[in-house]
Scaffold this active site. Structure first.
Site, PDB file in Angstrom:
ATOM      1  CG  ASP A 158      14.168  -9.404  52.059  1.00 38.77           C
ATOM      2  OD1 ASP A 158      13.330  -9.805  52.900  1.00 38.77           O
ATOM      3  OD2 ASP A 158      14.074  -9.646  50.849  1.00 38.77           O
ATOM      4  CG  ASP A 472       9.032  -1.858  40.269  1.00 36.50           C
ATOM      5  OD1 ASP A 472       9.250  -2.403  39.166  1.00 36.50           O
ATOM      6  OD2 ASP A 472       9.900  -1.202  40.867  1.00 36.50           O
TER       7      ASP A 472
END
Length: 765
Positions: A158, A472
């Site tokens: 990223d 998550d």
């Protein structure tokens, strides 16, 4: 009977330790009786105080009056909260289950018919997540004991760092030697760095001369690779000859910044490039892919959740593995059998069709013997997640988790669908035979575009859920609410080992982000209490709420860290005196809960000093990390801006910091609002304890009378002083760079002293 006409053979075993559970349930009932008695005492005492000072004096033997009623209300509210929260935690202890996979049965039953598996490794910043560390994680998962032709590894970068890509190029060359070495000598762990460090000594006098020779060769290759990668990392430049040799680096020609660049994708190993995708022994290598998704300033990138969703789409065109495993870049594989262990749950003929994901625990390398910062989350990993599994399934914690691809792609659970064809020929949605590798790369790039998700259900119904700091956990709740179950697998040989923070500041910031994300879930539409009603079992709702409500714990903890000590200084009793019958439930709850907490920590493999460190961190997190998380979330709900961006915890430590950590010396260093708050509370309790002690010694009744009347407050304040010893050392006695700054010492002393003087001087009528 199974679909082949053979008798059913379970792929895993579920163990329930009923004897221990019954004993604990009896104990918890007695503890609840004590908590209920404390509530009854507090409730009745509110009316006594409100009704008249005379009755209150009779109840306590003190001289307080009606004006103190507000103190009792606040204290009673804190007692109610702690009792309520304790009830929630029982869901994690009343029905723990322990899973044991039989991967030998998996091999016998399925042989070469195992499903394809895609492994996602995510990194976000090469400065705090060193490329060499990331490569060790990549190499460890490439070397799984699993058919290479069915394994694909994806690295999501990223930061779009060409240094990271260069490191992956180097690692891919080394992998052609490392994977055969691992298989030939059954190496564990399969992270090169971890393996070499695990060898007590490197001796050429070993009886196995072949192993010695091979080890020397592979170790030298690794050291050469490490030197090249670290040289490039330090200089910030890819070697000119390497850059000119590989056309893939041209993708960085249009690079503007980490937040403004095109999609960069390179397939390093693939069956379409057969000659290049074989190791030195001629065996097929796992598919290996580098991805840096497109980013533009005007489009939200959704942090790790966005990276994962891009990986899900891109991998669907390249390998389309039926199982997806994701791991953080600092969490290397410590057990080459983990894939097979996970598949035992998915491929069980009777229960496998219910399971959406298999979560392995997160353990950490280099934790001190007494776990100075409580980083190992020992009780959560060894006990609480087993309890959550018994309620319907553990949380998805973002790393070391195996998923069904179809579940991440939005498929809802159906109990009618028990037969799954794990070996169907649908791997790679666009993988026509005539398609070239270059064409496959170009088609895949479009799926990582920053505009691809516009007007789609990605981030809501498909992939990981957006809008939360702990994407998550919220994704796991969404999956479980669709009817799927999850299981917790905690084998003796730990599946993954990671890097834990080694300073107090890093630890507190990490827990601030976690607790803030958990609170965001509690107040969102995905709240287990509301969204999960009727979809999740009551036990699982309670278990999830235990973590969702981490942050609000700060209020009750701050109350008990301040009020009893200040009232001790002023001579106001808040708890029953020792001669009162009401003293018994207070004493029982304190002794019983403390004893059980210690016992629980010890049976989970901790030490006595480790437990004490855990209590300290419990206090520090609740009075700083959780407090700031609670304030940030509250401000957001009220429409105010707050600093709640994603923070990547640094994996790089200075040598002096690492040495102090090994010696279990708490690291403070830079100034921080969290440190100022902690130091102020520590100084306030010290002033209150010393002030009360001095007054007791010179008072008319003497110390014994004060002890009789305010025993519990003296104990509480004294414990708070003892637990804060590292802060006092950091403020006044240490001379190293890890001490608390002078500015923090000055501010905390002034704030604490001012609070004591003002409260002492208050004339309440």
């Amino acid at each position: 009977m199974d679909r082949d006409g053979e008798s059913y053979v379970a792929m895993f075993e579920t163990e329930r330790r009923r004897g221990k559970v019954i004993v604990y349930r009896i104990f918890s009932v007695t503890l609840f009786a004590g908590i209920f008695s404390i509530w009854a005492y507090g409730f009745s005492n509110l009316f006594i105080i409100h009704g008249g000072a005379g009755q209150q004096q009779e109840h306590h033997g003190g001289g307080a009056n009606k004006s103190y009623w507000v103190l009792w209300v606040v204290l009673f509210a804190a007692e109610l909260w702690f009792g309520f929260y304790w009830i929630l935690t029982q869901a994690l202890r009343w029905n723990p289950v322990f899973r044991h996979p039989f991967n030998n049965r998996l091999s016998l039953r399925y042989g070469h018919s195992l499903p394809t598996v895609d492994v996602f490794v995510c990194t976000a910043d090469p400065e705090i997540e060193p490329p060499m560390m990331v490569m060790n994680t990549v190499l460890s998962v490439m070397a799984y004991d699993y058919p290479s032709e069915k394994l694909s590894v994806y690295l999501s970068d990223d930061a779009a760092s060409e240094i990271t890509f260069y490191a992956l190029l180097e690692a891919s060359s080394f992998a052609k030697h490392w994977l055969p070495f691992c298989k030939r000598f059954n190496v564990e762990p399969r992270s090169p760095s971890a393996y070499f460090n695990s060898l007590s000594s490197f001796s050429t006098s070993s009886n196995d001369s072949v192993w010695t020779k091979e080890l020397a060769h592979i170790k030298k290759m690794y050291q050469d690779m490490e030197r090249r990668i670290e040289d490039a990392t330090k200089s910030g430049k890819v070697p000119r000859d390497v850059r000119s040799k590989h056309k893939a680096f041209s993708q960085w020609d249009s690079f503007s910044s980490r937040r403004d660049h095109d999609t960069m994708l390179q397939i390093l190993f693939h069956s379409k490039d057969a000659e290049n995708s074989k190791d030195v022994e001629g065996s097929v290598m796992p598919t290996l892919v580098y991805l840096a998704r497109e980013k533009r300033p005007q489009y939200p990138h959704h942090f790790k959740a966005g990276a994962m969703n891009s990986l899900i789409r891109v991998s669907s065109t390249i390998s389309n593995g039926k199982i997806i495993m994701n791991v953080d870049c600092d969490m290397y594989s410590n057990n080459s059998e983990s894939v097979r262990d996970a598949l035992c749950f998915f491929m069980d003929e009777e229960k496998g069709h219910e399971i959406a994901y298999v979560q392995f625990p997160q353990y950490f390398l280099g934790i001190t013997k007494n776990d100075l910062y409580g980083s190992d989350l020992r009780v959560i990993s060894e006990l609480e997640f087993h309890g959550a599994d018994g309620c319907g399934g553990p949380l998805y914690i973002g790393s070391g988790c195996f998923h069904r691809r179809e579940v991440l792609c939005g498929k809802k659970f159906s109990d009618q669908r028990k037969v799954v064809d794990w070996n169907s020929e649908d791997d790679g949605l666009f993988m026509e035979e005539e398609a070239s590798l270059q064409k496959l790369e170009q088609e895949s790039k479009a799926l990582a575009s920053c505009t691809y998700e516009h007007n789609t259900t990605w981030g809501t119904e498909l992939g990981l859920v957006y809008g939360c700091a702990v994407e998550d956990v919220i994704t796991g709740l969404s999956i479980q609410s669709k009817g799927w179950k999850s299981v917790y697998c905690n084998p003796k040989r730990k599946a993954f080992l990671g890097v834990a923070p080694n300073t107090l500041g890093q630890t507190l910031v990490q827990h601030k982000r976690w607790s803030e994300g958990q609170l965001q879930i509690a107040v969102s539409k995905y709240s287990p209490a509301l969204y999960g009603y009727g979809k999740l079992s009551l036990g699982l709702q309670m278990a999830c709420s235990t973590y969702n409500l981490w942050a609000p714990n700060c209020l009750a903890t701050l109350c008990f860290s301040l009020l009893p000590s200040l009232c001790l200084l002023k001579g106001i009793p808040l708890f029953p005196k020792m001669s009162s019958p009401w003293f018994v439930p207070f004493a029982y709850v304190i002794v019983a809960e403390t004893t059980y907490s210690l016992f629980e920590f010890l049976i989970c493999g901790g030490t006595l000093k480790g437990w004490w460190n855990e209590q300290r961190m419990w206090l520090y997190k609740r009075t700083s990390s959780y407090f700031f998380a609670f304030m940030d979330t509250t401000l957001k709900l009220l429409g105010f801006s707050s600093d709640s961006g994603f923070i990547v915890t640094s994996k790089v430590a200075e040598e002096e910091v690492s040495q102090r950590y090994k010696e279990e010396v708490m690291e403070f260093g830079a100034s921080s609002p969290m440190f100022t708050l902690l130091a102020t509370l520590a100084m306030l309790n010290l002033f209150c304890f010393l002030g009360a002690l001095m007054e007791a010694l010179i008072s008319e009744g003497g110390f014994v009378r004060v002890l009789e009347k305010m025993m519990l407050q003296i104990i509480l304040c004294g414990v708070l002083v003892l637990i804060n010893v590292p802060i006092y050392q950091g403020l006044f006695f240490r001379k190293d760079k890890g001490r608390l700054p002078t500015s923090v010492a000055t501010k905390s002393t002034i704030f604490a002293l001012s609070a004591c003087v003002i409260f002492k001087a208050l004339h309440l009528t």
